[in-house]
Design an enzyme around this catalytic site. Structure first.
Site, PDB file in Angstrom:
ATOM      1  N   GLU A  59      48.575 -14.829   6.432  1.00 46.83           N
ATOM      2  CA  GLU A  59      47.138 -14.522   6.467  1.00 46.83           C
ATOM      3  C   GLU A  59      46.658 -13.884   5.158  1.00 46.83           C
ATOM      4  O   GLU A  59      45.586 -13.279   5.123  1.00 46.83           O
ATOM      5  CB  GLU A  59      46.807 -13.590   7.638  1.00 46.83           C
ATOM      6  CG  GLU A  59      47.197 -14.093   9.015  1.00 46.83           C
ATOM      7  CD  GLU A  59      46.426 -15.330   9.478  1.00 46.83           C
ATOM      8  OE1 GLU A  59      45.585 -15.845   8.709  1.00 46.83           O
ATOM      9  OE2 GLU A  59      46.690 -15.782  10.600  1.00 46.83           O
TER      10      GLU A  59
ATOM     11  N   HIS B 116      44.997  -6.619  10.238  1.00 47.23           N
ATOM     12  CA  HIS B 116      44.804  -7.629  11.279  1.00 47.23           C
ATOM     13  C   HIS B 116      45.769  -7.344  12.420  1.00 47.23           C
ATOM     14  O   HIS B 116      46.951  -7.070  12.176  1.00 47.23           O
ATOM     15  CB  HIS B 116      45.066  -9.030  10.715  1.00 47.23           C
ATOM     16  CG  HIS B 116      45.190 -10.090  11.768  1.00 47.23           C
ATOM     17  ND1 HIS B 116      44.174 -10.380  12.646  1.00 47.23           N
ATOM     18  CD2 HIS B 116      46.222 -10.901  12.104  1.00 47.23           C
ATOM     19  CE1 HIS B 116      44.570 -11.352  13.468  1.00 47.23           C
ATOM     20  NE2 HIS B 116      45.816 -11.677  13.164  1.00 47.23           N
TER      21      HIS B 116
ATOM     22  N   HIS C 193      46.296  -7.786  17.147  1.00 47.16           N
ATOM     23  CA  HIS C 193      45.925  -8.510  18.376  1.00 47.16           C
ATOM     24  C   HIS C 193      45.705  -7.522  19.521  1.00 47.16           C
ATOM     25  O   HIS C 193      46.498  -7.505  20.472  1.00 47.16           O
ATOM     26  CB  HIS C 193      47.037  -9.490  18.764  1.00 47.16           C
ATOM     27  CG  HIS C 193      47.421 -10.481  17.714  1.00 47.16           C
ATOM     28  ND1 HIS C 193      48.617 -11.172  17.731  1.00 47.16           N
ATOM     29  CD2 HIS C 193      46.766 -10.927  16.601  1.00 47.16           C
ATOM     30  CE1 HIS C 193      48.688 -11.989  16.686  1.00 47.16           C
ATOM     31  NE2 HIS C 193      47.588 -11.856  15.972  1.00 47.16           N
TER      32      HIS C 193
ATOM     33  N   GLU D 232      30.809   7.175  21.317  1.00 51.66           N
ATOM     34  CA  GLU D 232      31.115   7.309  19.892  1.00 51.66           C
ATOM     35  C   GLU D 232      31.013   5.997  19.105  1.00 51.66           C
ATOM     36  O   GLU D 232      31.003   6.017  17.877  1.00 51.66           O
ATOM     37  CB  GLU D 232      32.499   7.923  19.686  1.00 51.66           C
ATOM     38  CG  GLU D 232      33.627   7.011  20.117  1.00 51.66           C
ATOM     39  CD  GLU D 232      35.010   7.516  19.705  1.00 51.66           C
ATOM     40  OE1 GLU D 232      35.104   8.478  18.920  1.00 51.66           O
ATOM     41  OE2 GLU D 232      35.992   6.929  20.175  1.00 51.66           O
TER      42      GLU D 232
ATOM     43  N   HIS E  39      41.996 -14.625  19.453  1.00 56.14           N
ATOM     44  CA  HIS E  39      43.129 -14.343  18.562  1.00 56.14           C
ATOM     45  C   HIS E  39      43.317 -12.835  18.307  1.00 56.14           C
ATOM     46  O   HIS E  39      44.363 -12.288  18.611  1.00 56.14           O
ATOM     47  CB  HIS E  39      42.961 -15.107  17.237  1.00 56.14           C
ATOM     48  CG  HIS E  39      44.102 -14.926  16.277  1.00 56.14           C
ATOM     49  ND1 HIS E  39      44.612 -15.942  15.492  1.00 56.14           N
ATOM     50  CD2 HIS E  39      44.836 -13.826  15.955  1.00 56.14           C
ATOM     51  CE1 HIS E  39      45.620 -15.492  14.766  1.00 56.14           C
ATOM     52  NE2 HIS E  39      45.775 -14.213  15.027  1.00 56.14           N
TER      53      HIS E  39
HETATM   54  O1  2HA Z   1      51.126 -13.063  11.124  1.00 52.65           O
HETATM   55  O2  2HA Z   1      49.011 -12.431  13.424  1.00 52.65           O
HETATM   56  O3  2HA Z   1      47.487 -14.400  12.576  1.00 52.65           O
HETATM   57  C1  2HA Z   1      50.970 -13.249  12.474  1.00 52.65           C
HETATM   58  C2  2HA Z   1      49.557 -13.328  12.827  1.00 52.65           C
HETATM   59  C3  2HA Z   1      48.823 -14.517  12.394  1.00 52.65           C
HETATM   60 ZN    ZN Z   2      47.132 -12.892  14.252  1.00 47.56          ZN
END
Ligand code: 2HA
Ligand code: ZN
Length: 271
Positions: free
Chosen positions: A117, A140, A142, A170, A211
Site C-alpha cells: 500500500e 492504515h 482494519h 468527543e 476494507h
Molecule cells: O497490507 O492491509 O490493504 C495488508 C493490507 C492491505
Molecule cells: Zn488493508
C-alpha cells in the site's frame, strides 16, 4: 551503529504502536501498514545515511518527497511480530533523487520490501504535508466496527460523518474535518493511492469501504487516537443501529461543542 537501531526511539515507538493495534484486533494476519516520516537529523543520529543497502523501485513517481526518510512496515509482515523483530518487519528508506526508487538504509533484512500500500501512503503524505507541514504519519488498519458499519451505512461522506459525530460527544472535536469515504476499490494499486490522496486533501480520515481506514497525523499517538475515536463511534453505531433510537446529539448541540472547543467544523454537514 545500525545494529543498535532497534533501541532507537522512532523504531520502538512504531513497534509499540503496531503491537497495540494488533491487540485491538484490527490487524489480523498481515492486515494494516504504517509509514512514519523521520527527519534526516534524527535518522543520521543512528544510521550511516551514506550506506544504501538496496535500491527498491517505488512503482510510481514520488518526486515531491525526494530526500525524505520513511520508516515503513513490510509487505506480507504481521503487526503482531513487529515488536519482537523490527529489523525484519520494518524498513527505513530515503526517496532517491530520481523520485522513483527507495534507498533502503536499514531493515527488511530477510530481503523483503515495503507494504504493497505504499502508493496510498506516500501519495497521502504528499497531500497532507501541503495542508500541515508537520504531518508525519499515515496509518492504515482494519478496525472491526468501522468495517462492519461500511456494510450497513450509506457510503456518503456527509451522511457517514454526520452519523459518526452523533455517536459520541468527543467526535466532532477530534475529527471536525469529518471522514471521507471511498467505495470499494482494488487495494495495493496506484489508482486507490491516487483516490485516497485526493480525499486526504479534505480530511485526515479516509474510509475504504468494506476494507478499512486510513488516518493521518503529526504523531503516531495522535493518528492512532484519531482512528480509535472513529472506531469507537462506529462501535456505538453498530450496537444501536438495530434498536429504536430514543435520544441523539442534535446539530445545534454539535455546533455548541465546536464553539466551546474552537474547532473549525467541515461545512455542509450540520443543518
Ligand atoms: O497490507 O492491509 O490493504 C495488508 C493490507 C492491505
Ligand atoms: Zn488493508
Amino acid at each position: 551503529m545500525a545494529e543498535l537501531i532497534t533501541n532507537i526511539g522512532f523504531v520502538k515507538e512504531l513497534a509499540a504502536t503496531a503491537d497495540n493495534m494488533y491487540k485491538h484486533g484490527w490487524d489480523e494476519r498481515n492486515g494494516g501498514n504504517i509509514s512514519y516520516l523521520i527527519p534526516e537529523e534524527e535518522v543520521a543520529e543512528h544510521i550511516d545515511i551514506t550506506k544504501v543497502r538496496r535500491t527498491i523501485p517505488l512503482g510510481f513517481n514520488a518526486k515531491e518527497l525526494v530526500g525524505k526518510y520513511f520508516l515503513v512496515t513490510g509487505t506480507g509482515k504481521y503487526f503482531k511480530n513487529v515488536n519482537g523483530d523490527p529489523e525484519t518487519n520494518l524498513g527505513l528508506f530515503r526517496i532517491a533523487k530520481d523520485g522513483i526508487n527507495a534507498e533502503l538504509l536499514w531493515g527488511y533484512v530477510d530481503g523483503g520490501k515495503f507494504t504493497s500500500e505504499l502508493p496510498a501512503h506516500l501519495m497521502s503524505h504528499i497531500e497532507r504535508l501541503k495542508v500541515d507541514p508537520e504531518n508525519r504519519v499515515v496509518m492504515h488498519t482494519h478496525p472491526t466496527n468501522l468495517l462492519a458499519m461500511t456494510y450497513v451505512h450509506e457510503l456518503d461522506t456527509k451522511k457517514f460523518t454526520h452519523t459518526l459525530w452523533q455517536m459520541s460527544t468527543e467526535c466532532i472535536v477530534v475529527f471536525p474535518d469529518g471522514v471521507e469515504v471511498l467505495p470499494w476499490m482494488l487495494c495495493g494499486t496506484n489508482e486507490i493511492g491516487i483516490a485516497t490522496a485526493e480525499k486526504m486533501k479534505l480530511a485526515r480520515v479516509v474510509v475504504w469501504a468494506l476494507h478499512g481506514i486510513y488516518g493521518a497525523g503529526k504523531t503516531l499517538d495522535e493518528t492512532f487516537g484519531l482512528i480509535e475515536t472513529v472506531e469507537k463511534a462506529s462501535e456505538i453505531f453498530m450496537k444501536t443501529a438495530h434498536l429504536p433510537r430514543l435520544n441523539t446529539i442534535t446539530d445545534s448541540q454539535l455546533k455548541e461543542l465546536a464553539g466551546l472547543f474552537k474547532v473549525e467544523v467541515r461545512k455542509g454537514i450540520l443543518s
